[in-house]
Structure formats: C-alpha cells, structure tokens
Write an enzyme that holds these catalytic residues in place. Structure first.
Site, PDB file in Angstrom:
ATOM      1  N   HIS A  67     -47.061 -26.322  -7.407  1.00 22.42           N
ATOM      2  CA  HIS A  67     -46.728 -27.286  -6.352  1.00 22.42           C
ATOM      3  C   HIS A  67     -45.638 -28.201  -6.895  1.00 22.42           C
ATOM      4  O   HIS A  67     -45.815 -28.859  -7.921  1.00 22.42           O
ATOM      5  CB  HIS A  67     -47.969 -28.091  -5.945  1.00 22.42           C
ATOM      6  CG  HIS A  67     -49.064 -27.243  -5.385  1.00 22.42           C
ATOM      7  ND1 HIS A  67     -50.379 -27.349  -5.784  1.00 22.42           N
ATOM      8  CD2 HIS A  67     -49.036 -26.254  -4.459  1.00 22.42           C
ATOM      9  CE1 HIS A  67     -51.117 -26.471  -5.125  1.00 22.42           C
ATOM     10  NE2 HIS A  67     -50.321 -25.796  -4.310  1.00 22.42           N
ATOM     11  N   GLU A  70     -45.898 -32.017  -8.223  1.00 22.43           N
ATOM     12  CA  GLU A  70     -46.882 -32.359  -9.247  1.00 22.43           C
ATOM     13  C   GLU A  70     -46.161 -32.371 -10.594  1.00 22.43           C
ATOM     14  O   GLU A  70     -46.192 -31.409 -11.352  1.00 22.43           O
ATOM     15  CB  GLU A  70     -48.044 -31.376  -9.189  1.00 22.43           C
ATOM     16  CG  GLU A  70     -48.739 -31.417  -7.827  1.00 22.43           C
ATOM     17  CD  GLU A  70     -49.831 -30.385  -7.656  1.00 22.43           C
ATOM     18  OE1 GLU A  70     -50.149 -29.671  -8.631  1.00 22.43           O
ATOM     19  OE2 GLU A  70     -50.374 -30.285  -6.543  1.00 22.43           O
ATOM     20  N   HIS A 165     -51.804 -28.846 -12.990  1.00 24.58           N
ATOM     21  CA  HIS A 165     -51.532 -29.496 -11.708  1.00 24.58           C
ATOM     22  C   HIS A 165     -51.807 -30.994 -11.811  1.00 24.58           C
ATOM     23  O   HIS A 165     -52.394 -31.481 -12.785  1.00 24.58           O
ATOM     24  CB  HIS A 165     -52.453 -28.931 -10.617  1.00 24.58           C
ATOM     25  CG  HIS A 165     -52.173 -27.510 -10.244  1.00 24.58           C
ATOM     26  ND1 HIS A 165     -51.644 -27.159  -9.029  1.00 24.58           N
ATOM     27  CD2 HIS A 165     -52.353 -26.352 -10.923  1.00 24.58           C
ATOM     28  CE1 HIS A 165     -51.502 -25.844  -8.967  1.00 24.58           C
ATOM     29  NE2 HIS A 165     -51.936 -25.334 -10.118  1.00 24.58           N
ATOM     30  N   GLU A 229     -56.483 -29.917 -13.180  1.00 20.95           N
ATOM     31  CA  GLU A 229     -55.991 -31.102 -12.461  1.00 20.95           C
ATOM     32  C   GLU A 229     -55.967 -32.273 -13.437  1.00 20.95           C
ATOM     33  O   GLU A 229     -56.980 -32.606 -14.045  1.00 20.95           O
ATOM     34  CB  GLU A 229     -56.896 -31.416 -11.269  1.00 20.95           C
ATOM     35  CG  GLU A 229     -57.018 -30.288 -10.253  1.00 20.95           C
ATOM     36  CD  GLU A 229     -55.820 -30.156  -9.350  1.00 20.95           C
ATOM     37  OE1 GLU A 229     -54.931 -31.047  -9.398  1.00 20.95           O
ATOM     38  OE2 GLU A 229     -55.761 -29.171  -8.590  1.00 20.95           O
TER      39      GLU A 229
END
Length: 343
Positions: A67, A70, A165, A229
């Site tokens: 993405h 990010e 991410h 994450e």
C-alpha cells in the site's frame, strides 16, 4: 566503502529512484561489492542481494509499499539497502527487497485502482477479472519472488518473508502481525520470539485462505511469512523512525544471520489471537454496526450486534471478541472486518 560502479543516478537511492521512475528495466543493473555480495536491480522497486558465501540455507524477503501510503517501512527498507551498498551492513543470506506498488507511492494513496493485497495467489487473473495496474503488479511481484527462489534455492532451504505495513486506523495494539492460513500449521516458537524482538507483541492467526502477498509465499513456497503492521500511516519524511528501531535491528540481525541471540523464551510474551468470524459484505441490506473510527482490537462483549443484512445477523458469543480492519465501504463479497478471540 566504495562500489565498483555507480548503482543509482546522481543524488538518488532505492526509494527516490522508485518514486521518480528512474530504474532502468530492462536491462537490469548489477554490481559486486567489496565484500563479495552481488547486488542486482531486478526492476522498478526490486533489489536482490546475494552474498558470495551464505551462512546457512535461509532466504529473506522484506517487502513494503504493498500500500503506497504506508511509508515508514519503506523508509526503513531504504535505509537497509543504503547500508548494504555503503558496506555498513554485510549480508550473510540472500535477501530480496521489494517496494510493492510504486504507482500508489507516487500519489500517496493506498492503491491506484484496486487493493493490491487482495490479488495474489491467482486472484489477479480470476475469470472475468479486468487487468489494471495492481493486477499486473501482483503478477510481477510473484514472478520476482519465484525467480529469487529459483536462483537461491538450496537443499533444506528456508524462506522467511516479512511484508511490512502501517495501519490506516488507530490500534489498541500498535504493532501486530498476521500469520497466513495454511492447514495444520502454527507459528514456530522461534518466529514468535522474532516478533517479540521486533516489538511486535501480538500475532493474529488467520483462519481462512487469503490473497495477500504473505499468503502467496506461505502457500506456494512454504515460507514462514507474516504481514506486519507497525504503526500509523504518515507521509514520507514525517515518520518518527526511532519508533521503528526494534524492527530495523531485527531485520539487520536476520540479514547478518545473528538471530540465534534471540531467546526462544520471548515467544511466551507474545499475545496470540485467532479469527473467530470473518465479516463479509453480503450485498443489499448489509450493515456494519461498527463506528468508522473504531480502533483495531477494540473489544465487544456478549450479545453486541456486529453486522446484519435482510436475512441474518452476527452477535458476539459468550467470550469477549475484538475487531480488526473494519471497513463498511468494501465491495460486495469482500472482507469488511475480522472478529478475533484471544488464545
């Protein structure tokens, strides 16, 4: 430390050349460092490093920018590439660095046309699927991974893939990782200890197949893969990279084959969650009863209504459940959130 020939354009590096679309392809660029490592630019957003003599049979993939907004993990991986090229960091294992979605990086958006992290394991070419920037990039990333595995594969090889991410919403657990679903598989204690060493104290075990990049390497190449994450979305240049020092240190240890110093006992400090319900947008009448700004790992108690449509509803059972990735705006048939229970 000097290299035998310029690898980037003047005043550029891996990140800036990718953002500016300056990477020549084809042909690829390749140099050999003074320490014997062969560094190859395989295409836009792809660099692989092959040491002259590997310490063992492990292979590493560090991906970011699946993405494009990010940015913190992208900046961390860019630092690692710079340190390898300058001789500050000497790889003892093959490592592949991938910036997943350069087109979305340039516009500082999650994606251009479609969520790239739903398009792996053949979903980019499903019947009736129209090609777009993300479907073509998913094919390219898969091909690069396959070629890297073929070039570096050895007997009893092990592939470790960390797809890095940051989250688009707040989280009660700032750093957490997702372990892709493969039947009859649980994360090894060593991998849980590695997560803890990277300051990732929460691991979520997925319960159904997915089309994510980490699922691709898990399913096709039997890799120990995690989607990790690491905090919140920020524009380039606005990240406090001191918050990412633990994960950078961990990646350096893996590159230098020094993770044996991480005690397995750290695994006991990791909280493990498992998916107990996948929320899917069922179509007309679907309503998600979760506020749009709710944080990941927000708790919900017995009897609370999570979603309903014209024919069914889902309520929390006896034990407390937790939400991650709620998104009522996804198209019909796609995941609108995950409900978890703590092991």
């Amino acid at each position: 430390m000097t290299v035998s020939s310029p690898f980037f354009a003047e005043n550029q590096d891996f990140l800036s050349e990718t953002l500016n679309d300056l990477t020549p392809t084809p042909p690829t660029n390749e140099i050999q460092l003074d320490n014997g490592c062969r560094v190859t630019r395989i295409g836009l957003g792809g660099i692989q490093v092959i040491p002259d003599n590997s310490a063992d049979n492990k292979q590493l993939i560090f991906s970011s920018a699946i993405h494009g907004n990010e940015t913190a993990p992208i900046e961390v991986c860019n630092q690692l590439v710079n340190e390898i090229l300058s001789g500050q960091l000497t790889p003892k294992r093959p490592v592949l660095f991938l910036l997943g979605n350069p087109n979305s990086m340039r516009i500082a958006e999650r994606f251009v046309e479609e969520n790239l992290n739903r398009l792996f394991l053949g979903k980019h070419s499903a019947p009736g699927k129209s090609p777009n920037l993300e479907t073509e990039r998913a094919k390219q990333l898969e091909a690069w991974v396959d070629a890297f595995i073929e070039e570096t594969n050895q007997d009893a090889s092990e592939l470790w893939h960390y797809d890095l991410h940051t989250a688009i919403r707040g989280s009660h657990r700032e750093k957490f990782s997702l372990y892709p679903y493969v039947p009859n598989r649980t994360p090894p204690k060593q991998q849980l200890a590695i997560m803890q060493a990277a300051d990732v104290k929460t691991v979520l075990l997925q319960a159904t197949p997915a089309g994510t990049f980490s699922a691709y390497t898990s399913v096709k190449h039997h890799a120990e893969s995690f989607t990790i994450e690491l905090g919140s979305v920020r524009p380039f240049g606005q990240n406090d990279l001191s918050k990412y020092q633990a994960v950078k240190t961990l990646l350096c240890q893996l590159i230098e084959a020094k993770e044996a110093s991480i005690p397995d006992q750290l695994a006991e400090e990791v909280d493990v969650f498992e998916v107990c319900h996948e929320i899917l947008n069922t179509g007309d009448g679907f309503e998600l009863h979760i506020k749009e700004d709710v944080w990941n790992f927000a708790p919900f108690n017995k009897g609370e209504l999570i979603w309903n449509d014209t024919q069914q509803e889902y309520r929390v059972g006896e034990a407390t459940q937790y939400i991650v990735f709620p998104n009522s705006k996804v198209p019909k048939g796609q995941r609108a959130g995950l409900m978890l229970k703590k092991q």
